[in-house]
Design a protein around this motif. Structure first.
Motif, PDB file in Angstrom:
ATOM      1  N   SER A 191      33.681  39.979  29.304  1.00  0.00           N
ATOM      2  CA  SER A 191      34.985  40.118  29.991  1.00  0.00           C
ATOM      3  C   SER A 191      35.178  39.012  31.020  1.00  0.00           C
ATOM      4  O   SER A 191      36.254  38.436  31.137  1.00  0.00           O
ATOM      5  CB  SER A 191      35.081  41.451  30.728  1.00  0.00           C
ATOM      6  OG  SER A 191      35.045  42.519  29.846  1.00  0.00           O
ATOM      7  N   PRO A 276      48.664  45.939  36.698  1.00  0.00           N
ATOM      8  CA  PRO A 276      47.965  45.644  35.443  1.00  0.00           C
ATOM      9  C   PRO A 276      47.815  46.920  34.610  1.00  0.00           C
ATOM     10  O   PRO A 276      47.986  48.020  35.139  1.00  0.00           O
ATOM     11  CB  PRO A 276      46.602  45.126  35.909  1.00  0.00           C
ATOM     12  CG  PRO A 276      46.447  45.543  37.323  1.00  0.00           C
ATOM     13  CD  PRO A 276      47.811  45.770  37.884  1.00  0.00           C
ATOM     14  N   ARG A 277      47.504  46.746  33.327  1.00  0.00           N
ATOM     15  CA  ARG A 277      47.271  47.914  32.461  1.00  0.00           C
ATOM     16  C   ARG A 277      45.935  48.532  32.825  1.00  0.00           C
ATOM     17  O   ARG A 277      44.904  48.184  32.265  1.00  0.00           O
ATOM     18  CB  ARG A 277      47.250  47.471  30.997  1.00  0.00           C
ATOM     19  CG  ARG A 277      48.575  47.578  30.313  1.00  0.00           C
ATOM     20  CD  ARG A 277      49.020  49.032  30.190  1.00  0.00           C
ATOM     21  NE  ARG A 277      50.119  49.151  29.210  1.00  0.00           N
ATOM     22  CZ  ARG A 277      50.806  50.267  29.024  1.00  0.00           C
ATOM     23  NH1 ARG A 277      50.538  51.353  29.718  1.00  0.00           N
ATOM     24  NH2 ARG A 277      51.771  50.308  28.134  1.00  0.00           N
ATOM     25  N   ASP A 278      45.925  49.430  33.795  1.00  0.00           N
ATOM     26  CA  ASP A 278      44.693  50.134  34.154  1.00  0.00           C
ATOM     27  C   ASP A 278      45.023  51.606  34.362  1.00  0.00           C
ATOM     28  O   ASP A 278      46.144  52.037  34.076  1.00  0.00           O
ATOM     29  CB  ASP A 278      44.034  49.486  35.395  1.00  0.00           C
ATOM     30  CG  ASP A 278      44.917  49.527  36.645  1.00  0.00           C
ATOM     31  OD1 ASP A 278      45.915  50.272  36.668  1.00  0.00           O
ATOM     32  OD2 ASP A 278      44.600  48.800  37.604  1.00  0.00           O
ATOM     33  N   THR A 303      51.580  43.497  32.103  1.00  0.00           N
ATOM     34  CA  THR A 303      51.478  42.942  30.755  1.00  0.00           C
ATOM     35  C   THR A 303      52.820  43.128  30.036  1.00  0.00           C
ATOM     36  O   THR A 303      53.679  43.888  30.483  1.00  0.00           O
ATOM     37  CB  THR A 303      50.394  43.663  29.928  1.00  0.00           C
ATOM     38  OG1 THR A 303      50.763  45.050  29.841  1.00  0.00           O
ATOM     39  CG2 THR A 303      49.019  43.529  30.552  1.00  0.00           C
ATOM     40  N   LYS A 305      53.427  44.774  27.360  1.00  0.00           N
ATOM     41  CA  LYS A 305      53.566  46.208  27.062  1.00  0.00           C
ATOM     42  C   LYS A 305      53.932  46.985  28.315  1.00  0.00           C
ATOM     43  O   LYS A 305      54.720  47.919  28.273  1.00  0.00           O
ATOM     44  CB  LYS A 305      52.245  46.776  26.515  1.00  0.00           C
ATOM     45  CG  LYS A 305      52.091  46.637  25.032  1.00  0.00           C
ATOM     46  CD  LYS A 305      50.970  47.564  24.550  1.00  0.00           C
ATOM     47  CE  LYS A 305      50.540  47.196  23.139  1.00  0.00           C
ATOM     48  NZ  LYS A 305      49.071  47.145  23.017  1.00  0.00           N
ATOM     49  N   GLY A 306      53.322  46.606  29.419  1.00  0.00           N
ATOM     50  CA  GLY A 306      53.588  47.262  30.695  1.00  0.00           C
ATOM     51  C   GLY A 306      55.037  47.071  31.112  1.00  0.00           C
ATOM     52  O   GLY A 306      55.695  48.007  31.563  1.00  0.00           O
ATOM     53  N   ASP A 324      46.557  40.544  28.824  1.00  0.00           N
ATOM     54  CA  ASP A 324      45.698  41.722  28.912  1.00  0.00           C
ATOM     55  C   ASP A 324      44.337  41.291  29.427  1.00  0.00           C
ATOM     56  O   ASP A 324      43.832  40.254  29.033  1.00  0.00           O
ATOM     57  CB  ASP A 324      45.526  42.349  27.520  1.00  0.00           C
ATOM     58  CG  ASP A 324      46.298  43.641  27.419  1.00  0.00           C
ATOM     59  OD1 ASP A 324      46.161  44.471  28.339  1.00  0.00           O
ATOM     60  OD2 ASP A 324      47.054  43.789  26.439  1.00  0.00           O
ATOM     61  N   ASP A 326      40.369  42.914  31.188  1.00  0.00           N
ATOM     62  CA  ASP A 326      39.538  44.045  31.598  1.00  0.00           C
ATOM     63  C   ASP A 326      40.045  44.506  32.969  1.00  0.00           C
ATOM     64  O   ASP A 326      40.047  43.721  33.918  1.00  0.00           O
ATOM     65  CB  ASP A 326      38.075  43.575  31.684  1.00  0.00           C
ATOM     66  CG  ASP A 326      37.111  44.714  32.022  1.00  0.00           C
ATOM     67  OD1 ASP A 326      37.539  45.679  32.709  1.00  0.00           O
ATOM     68  OD2 ASP A 326      35.946  44.640  31.600  1.00  0.00           O
ATOM     69  N   PRO A 327      40.508  45.768  33.082  1.00  0.00           N
ATOM     70  CA  PRO A 327      41.135  46.235  34.327  1.00  0.00           C
ATOM     71  C   PRO A 327      40.293  46.009  35.573  1.00  0.00           C
ATOM     72  O   PRO A 327      40.815  45.716  36.642  1.00  0.00           O
ATOM     73  CB  PRO A 327      41.337  47.736  34.104  1.00  0.00           C
ATOM     74  CG  PRO A 327      41.126  47.984  32.678  1.00  0.00           C
ATOM     75  CD  PRO A 327      40.438  46.814  32.055  1.00  0.00           C
ATOM     76  N   SER A 330      40.901  42.401  36.779  1.00  0.00           N
ATOM     77  CA  SER A 330      42.290  41.911  36.811  1.00  0.00           C
ATOM     78  C   SER A 330      42.617  41.044  38.043  1.00  0.00           C
ATOM     79  O   SER A 330      43.428  40.127  37.920  1.00  0.00           O
ATOM     80  CB  SER A 330      43.280  43.083  36.706  1.00  0.00           C
ATOM     81  OG  SER A 330      43.184  43.906  37.843  1.00  0.00           O
TER      82      SER A 330
END
Ligand code: M6R
Length: 366
Positions: A191, A276-278, A303, A305-306, A324, A326-327, A330
């Motif tokens: 990551s 972030p996507r977390d 992101t 998608k977010g 994207d 790794d949360p 980020s």
């Protein structure tokens, strides 16, 4: 020199993929997927507590690492700004360890806090850029961040290299304490090693921040919101903006909004949302919607998608699509839009980006 860049800050922002890659390969072995610390390190395996201290941006790197040491190494972390820690009556115990983070290695308060901990019998580590510095000389263990010379007063590449170093330390601590298995260690290394490429992906769209900067330029106040590791990022975003553009900015934990700061929100206060996507994404976005329901104008960093998931009838003031990541890590990627936003806002305002008024690169007096 600055090369083709208008400012050292712009150059140092752009150098990040390269210097972070260099920092990471200093501390981890890409082919083995392991973290290897220098010989005279800190024995994380049997300490009861880790204290972290620093000033300004270095403190915020430390604050992010608190989440990492807790999650990866189940290590209790005490953290405070050095100007407070040095005067607190901290009940240090022998056999504890402490990390002091400083680009220059000469910051008066950080050095004093380090000396104070050392006198109390604590093993002290210095996470520094300048390896000939006083802090590097006096510490029991030195962890160079390898950012190369940083000229701009606003810290950029030193911040991400501090994060890269602290991430490796947290993984090593996790392994030493038995919470990070060899498989997990390899995953985490992978990551981290992806980050320089993701940074390049963000920098490839850096010109978008020229326009986003025009949106912040007229503001008198700006708020930054984030949760988890994005909370210190909100603080860092606000620090960077006020430092170079002289716009008043505050960072808040998104969940703290209702406890006061939401009273400030109106259509004149841009709100930067770091999401972030977390695991916190939905919560942060719902805080953003609360801001928008009160007329607040939001700029969302999330992101693709977010951004899609956060859509409402009400348009955003602005957004930037992030890769994207790794949360856990980020902050190393979200640092870039935060820096670029401050930089371009300051350029539009015509301030002295590399030498902001009243500030010194290294604060060697109290
Ligand atoms: O040299 P240091 O890392 O100890 O400096 C600490 C702060 O003075 C420094 O991070 C300051 O906050 C920066 N100007 C922020 O951009």
């Amino acid at each position: 020199g600055k090369g083709r860049h208008r400012h050292f800050m712009a150059k140092e922002i752009e150098e990040q993929p390269e210097v972070v890659a260099h920092t990471l390969t200093t501390y981890l072995n890409p082919s083995e997927g392991t973290v290897n610390l220098p010989e005279t390190g800190i024995d994380f395996s049997n300490i009861s507590r880790l204290t972290i201290s620093a000033c300004g941006t270095a403190y915020l790197a430390g604050l992010i690492s608190k989440y990492w040491f807790e999650t990866l190494a189940r290590l209790p972390v005490e953290i405070d700004i050095a100007s407070e820690l040095r005067y607190r009556d901290v009940p240090y115990q022998k056999g504890e360890a402490a990390l002091f983070v400083s680009q220059s290695g000469e910051t008066a308060d950080t050095l004093a806090a380090m000396r104070h901990a050392a006198e109390a019998g604590v093993t002290v580590g210095a996470v520094v850029n300048v390896t000939q510095s006083t802090m590097a000389r006096e510490a029991d263990a030195v962890f160079p961040i390898k950012a190369g010379p940083e000229i701009g007063v606003a810290s950029t590449k030193a911040f991400t290299c501090q994060l890269a170093t602290l991430a490796c330390l947290a993984i090593a601590a996790g392994r030493a304490r038995g919470y990070v298995t060899p498989e997990r260690e390899a995953e985490l290394c992978e990551s981290l090693l992806k980050l320089p490429r993701l940074m390049n992906d963000v920098l490839a769209h850096a010109e978008e921040f020229d326009r986003l900067g025009t949106l912040l330029q007229p503001a008198r106040d700006v708020l930054y919101l984030g949760r988890g590791v994005s909370f210190p990022m909100a603080l860092e975003g606000a620090l960077k903006l006020k430092e170079i553009s002289y716009i008043h900015a505050e960072g808040y934990a998104a969940g703290e909004l209702k406890h006061g700061p939401i009273a400030l929100v109106d259509e004149h206060v841009p709100v930067i949302v770091i999401a972030p996507r977390d695991a916190h994404f939905e919560k942060t976005v719902s805080n953003m919607h609360e801001v928008m329901a009160r007329g607040g104008k939001c700029l969302l960093l999330a992101t693709e998608k977010g951004l899609e998931a956060a859509k409402t009838d009400e348009p955003l003031l602005g957004s930037f699509a992030m890769p994207d990541v790794d949360p856990l890590f980020s902050p190393l990627i979200y640092a870039l839009p935060i820096q670029l936003l401050a930089y371009h806002t300051a350029v539009h305002k015509g301030t002295d980006v590399d030498q902001p008024r009243n500030l010194a690169k290294s604060v060697t007096v109290e």
